[in-house]
Scaffold this active site. Structure first.
Site, mmCIF file in Angstrom:
data_model
loop_
_atom_site.group_PDB
_atom_site.id
_atom_site.type_symbol
_atom_site.label_atom_id
_atom_site.label_comp_id
_atom_site.label_asym_id
_atom_site.label_seq_id
_atom_site.Cartn_x
_atom_site.Cartn_y
_atom_site.Cartn_z
ATOM 1 N N ASP A 93 3.561 -29.822 -2.930
ATOM 2 C CA ASP A 93 3.559 -28.387 -2.714
ATOM 3 C C ASP A 93 4.870 -28.021 -2.038
ATOM 4 O OD1 ASP A 93 1.194 -25.959 -1.272
ATOM 5 O OD2 ASP A 93 2.743 -25.797 -2.804
ATOM 6 N N SER A 94 5.201 -26.741 -2.097
ATOM 7 C CA SER A 94 6.558 -26.316 -1.709
ATOM 8 C C SER A 94 6.729 -26.099 -0.210
ATOM 9 C CB SER A 94 6.892 -25.000 -2.412
ATOM 10 O OG SER A 94 5.814 -24.078 -2.189
ATOM 11 N N GLY A 95 5.600 -25.946 0.493
ATOM 12 C CA GLY A 95 5.692 -25.784 1.927
ATOM 13 C C GLY A 95 5.382 -24.399 2.425
ATOM 14 N N GLY A 96 5.531 -23.396 1.574
ATOM 15 C CA GLY A 96 5.312 -22.018 2.014
ATOM 16 C C GLY A 96 3.909 -21.759 2.493
ATOM 17 N N PHE A 97 2.941 -22.293 1.747
ATOM 18 C CA PHE A 97 1.536 -22.056 2.088
ATOM 19 C C PHE A 97 1.212 -22.648 3.448
ATOM 20 C CE2 PHE A 97 -2.794 -21.102 1.036
ATOM 21 C CZ PHE A 97 -3.551 -22.084 1.618
ATOM 22 N N ASP A 147 6.671 -20.008 -2.585
ATOM 23 C CA ASP A 147 5.996 -18.744 -2.866
ATOM 24 C C ASP A 147 5.428 -18.169 -1.577
ATOM 25 O OD1 ASP A 147 4.168 -20.881 -2.629
ATOM 26 O OD2 ASP A 147 2.615 -19.771 -3.709
ATOM 27 N N GLN A 190 1.035 -15.325 -8.512
ATOM 28 C CA GLN A 190 0.426 -14.658 -7.390
ATOM 29 C C GLN A 190 -0.142 -13.307 -7.857
ATOM 30 O OE1 GLN A 190 -0.315 -15.843 -4.527
ATOM 31 N NE2 GLN A 190 0.951 -17.674 -4.377
ATOM 32 N N GLY A 217 -2.679 -18.183 -4.637
ATOM 33 C CA GLY A 217 -3.223 -16.979 -4.028
ATOM 34 C C GLY A 217 -4.728 -16.856 -4.156
ATOM 35 N N ASP A 267 -6.676 -29.434 -7.035
ATOM 36 C CA ASP A 267 -6.517 -30.211 -5.808
ATOM 37 C C ASP A 267 -7.381 -29.561 -4.737
ATOM 38 O OD1 ASP A 267 -4.462 -27.939 -4.887
ATOM 39 O OD2 ASP A 267 -5.001 -29.211 -3.168
HETATM 40 C C1 APQ Z 1 -1.235 -29.900 -0.621
HETATM 41 C C2 APQ Z 1 -1.828 -28.542 -0.828
HETATM 42 C C3 APQ Z 1 -1.632 -28.035 -2.194
HETATM 43 S S1 APQ Z 1 -2.348 -26.564 -2.622
HETATM 44 C C4 APQ Z 1 -2.016 -25.480 -1.262
HETATM 45 C C5 APQ Z 1 -2.370 -24.066 -1.698
HETATM 46 C C6 APQ Z 1 -3.689 -23.682 -1.706
HETATM 47 C C7 APQ Z 1 -4.049 -22.392 -2.112
HETATM 48 N N1 APQ Z 1 -5.372 -22.032 -2.100
HETATM 49 C C8 APQ Z 1 -3.090 -21.472 -2.547
HETATM 50 C C9 APQ Z 1 -1.736 -21.849 -2.552
HETATM 51 C C10 APQ Z 1 -0.696 -20.953 -2.980
HETATM 52 O O1 APQ Z 1 -0.929 -19.784 -3.349
HETATM 53 N N2 APQ Z 1 0.588 -21.409 -2.956
HETATM 54 C C11 APQ Z 1 0.888 -22.664 -2.553
HETATM 55 N N3 APQ Z 1 2.192 -23.049 -2.580
HETATM 56 N N4 APQ Z 1 -0.043 -23.555 -2.156
HETATM 57 C C12 APQ Z 1 -1.361 -23.163 -2.136
#
Ligand code: APQ
Length: 373
Positions: A93-97, A147, A190, A217, A267
C-alpha cells in the site's frame, strides 16, 4: 515464468471472475485473498505456513516499513522479499491511508502529506513520488498510488476534493513509476458513497491505462449495503481485462458478495487480528474462544479441516490458551483463520470455473447459520 505483468481471465459466472495474474515472482490465482504482512510479517505466522495455506501474494505496508526499519535499509539488505523470506509477489500500500489513520497528520496539500511518526514523533513528508520511490526500494511487485481516503460519512464536497486530488496524485505516481516490466502500479478509485464521483474517478483512472485498479474509500465505516452499491456503480466502469482489488475487505460474507460484483483481489486484517483476539472463523460460523462455554469442550474447531490448528486441538485447550494470554493461542487461531479464508477462496475459484458460484455462495452462507457451533 514470465518477465511481464499479465492478467488472464480464465472463466466467469455472471459478474464473478476467475483469473490469474502472472508476474516474474509468481502467479496469483484470483479471486485471491492477500494476507496482510504490515511490518514485513504476517503476524503470528511463519511465511512458509502462509504459503502452505495457499496464499500466492501478501501485503506490505509502506508507512510502517518506511518508519521502521526504513526502506533504504531494506533495499541495502536486498529488498523486502529477502528481508521477510517471502519469495512470491508482494503488493504494497502507498502509505496515505495509514498516515491518515495512524499518524499525527500535520499537513495534507497538493504536494503530499506531512506527518509525525506514531512511533517516535519524527516529522516525515510523503509525496506521490516518494511513495513510489519507497515501494521501489522495497522491490514491491504491485505498487499502489498515493491517495486520500476520506472516512464515511463525509460531505460530498470533501469527498469530491479528495477524489480529485487522488486523481492528480495518480498521474504523478504513474510518471514516477515509469515503465517497470514485470511490476505494476495500481490506481485507486475514490469517490466515497457518491455514485457520480465514483464513476468520474473510475473513468479518469481507466483513461490512464494502468495495469490494475483498486476500489478504495470503502470499508471505512459504511454499512455493507453502501459498499456493495458502490461496487455496482464502480466495477462496470473499470476495464474488464485488468485486475480489480477491493481494499481492506473483508468478512467472508463481504468477499462472497463482492466477488459476485466483479472483484478479483481482497486484503483484510480480519483473520489475523481476530485470531490474536480469540475469534475463530469456521465453516459453521464464528467461534469466540474467550467464551466460558468452551472450557470443557473436547471437540476441535473443525474435524474435517486440513489445517492442524482447526483439526488437532480441542476448543477447551484453545479457550485455555486464550484466557491465559498464551502466545500459542493467537498463533493457532491465526493459522486456523487464514486456512479458512484460503479454503473459502479456493472454493470460490472452483465454483466460478464450474459455473455454480451463486449456489456455492448460498451454500456457504447457509452453513454459517448453523446452531451451536
Ligand atoms: C495494508 C493495507 C492495505 S489496504 C488499506 C486501505 C483500506 C481501505 N479500506 C481503504 C484504503 C484506501 O482507500 N486507500 C488505501 N491506499 N488503502 C486503503
Amino acid at each position: 515464468m514470465t518477465e511481464n505483468f499479465e492478467f488472464k481471465l480464465i472463466a466467469s459466472d455472471g459478474k464473478a471472475r476467475r483469473g490469474e495474474i502472472t508476474m516474474p515472482r509468481g502467479t496469483v490465482r484470483t479471486p485471491a485473498f492477500m494476507p496482510v504482512g504490515t511490518a514485513g510479517t504476517v503476524k503470528a505466522m511463519y511465511m512458509d505456513q502462509v504459503a502452505d495455506l495457499g496464499a500466492d501474494i501478501i501485503l506490505g505496508n509502506t508507512y510502517h516499513l518506511m518508519l521502521r526499519p526504513s526502506a533504504e535499509r531494506i533495499a541495502k539488505l536486498g529488498g523486502l522479499h529477502d528481508f521477510a523470506r517471502w519469495p512470491g509477489p508482494i503488493l504494497t500500500d502507498s502509505g496515505g491511508f495509514q498516515v491518515m489513520s495512524l499518524a499525527q497528520l500535520r499537513k495534507l496539500d497538493e504536494k503530499g502529506v506531512t506527518f509525525r511518526s506514531h512511533i517516535d514523533g519524527r516529522a516525515y513528508e510523503m509525496s506521490p513520488e516518494r511513495s513510489i520511490e519507497i515501494q521501489g526500494l522495497l522491490d514491491s511487485d504491485i505498487q499502489m498510488q498515493l491517495d486520500e481516503c476520506v472516512a464515511l460519512p463525509s460531505t460530498p464536497k470533501d469527498i469530491q476534493r479528495a477524489m480529485e486530488l487522488s486523481l492528480r496524485w495518480a498521474e504523478r505516481c504513474k510518471t514516477a513509476f515509469g515503465n517497470q516490466p514485470g511490476k505494476a502500479m495500481f490506481g485507486i478509485v475514490q469517490g466515497g458513497d457518491v455514485p457520480d464521483l465514483r464513476i468520474r474517478s473510475a473513468q479518469a483512472l481507466k483513461a490512464m491505462d494502468l495495469k490494475g485498479y483498486a476500489v478504495g474509500g470503502l470499508a471505512v465505516g459504511e454499512p455493507q449495503e453502501v459498499m456493495l452499491d458502490m461496487l455496482d456503480v464502480t466495477c462496470p466502469e473499470l476495464p474488464a481485462e485488468k485486475p480489480r482489488y477491493l481494499m481492506g475487505v473483508g468478512t467472508p460474507d463481504d468477499i462472497l458478495k463482492s466477488v459476485a460484483r466483479g472483484i478479483d483481489m481482497f486484503d483484510c486484517v480480519m483473520p489475523t487480528r481476530a485470531g490474536r483476539h480469540g475469534l475463530a472463523f469456521t465453516r459453521r460460523g464464528k467461534v469466540n474462544l474467550r467464551n466460558a462455554r468452551h472450557a470443557d469442550d473436547p471437540r476441535p474447531l473443525d474435524e474435517e479441516s486440513s489445517c492442524p490448528a482447526a483439526r488437532d486441538y480441542s476448543r477447551a485447550y484453545l479457550h485455555h490458551l486464550v484466557k491465559s494470554g498464551e502466545a500459542l493461542g493467537g498463533m493457532l487461531l491465526t493459522w486456523n483463520n487464514l486456512a479458512y479464508y484460503q479454503q473459502l477462496m479456493q472454493g470460490i475459484r472452483g465454483a466460478i470455473e464450474a459455473k455454480r458460484f451463486e449456489a456455492f455462495s448460498e451454500e456457504t452462507q447457509g452453513t454459517w447459520a448453523q446452531g451451536d457451533i
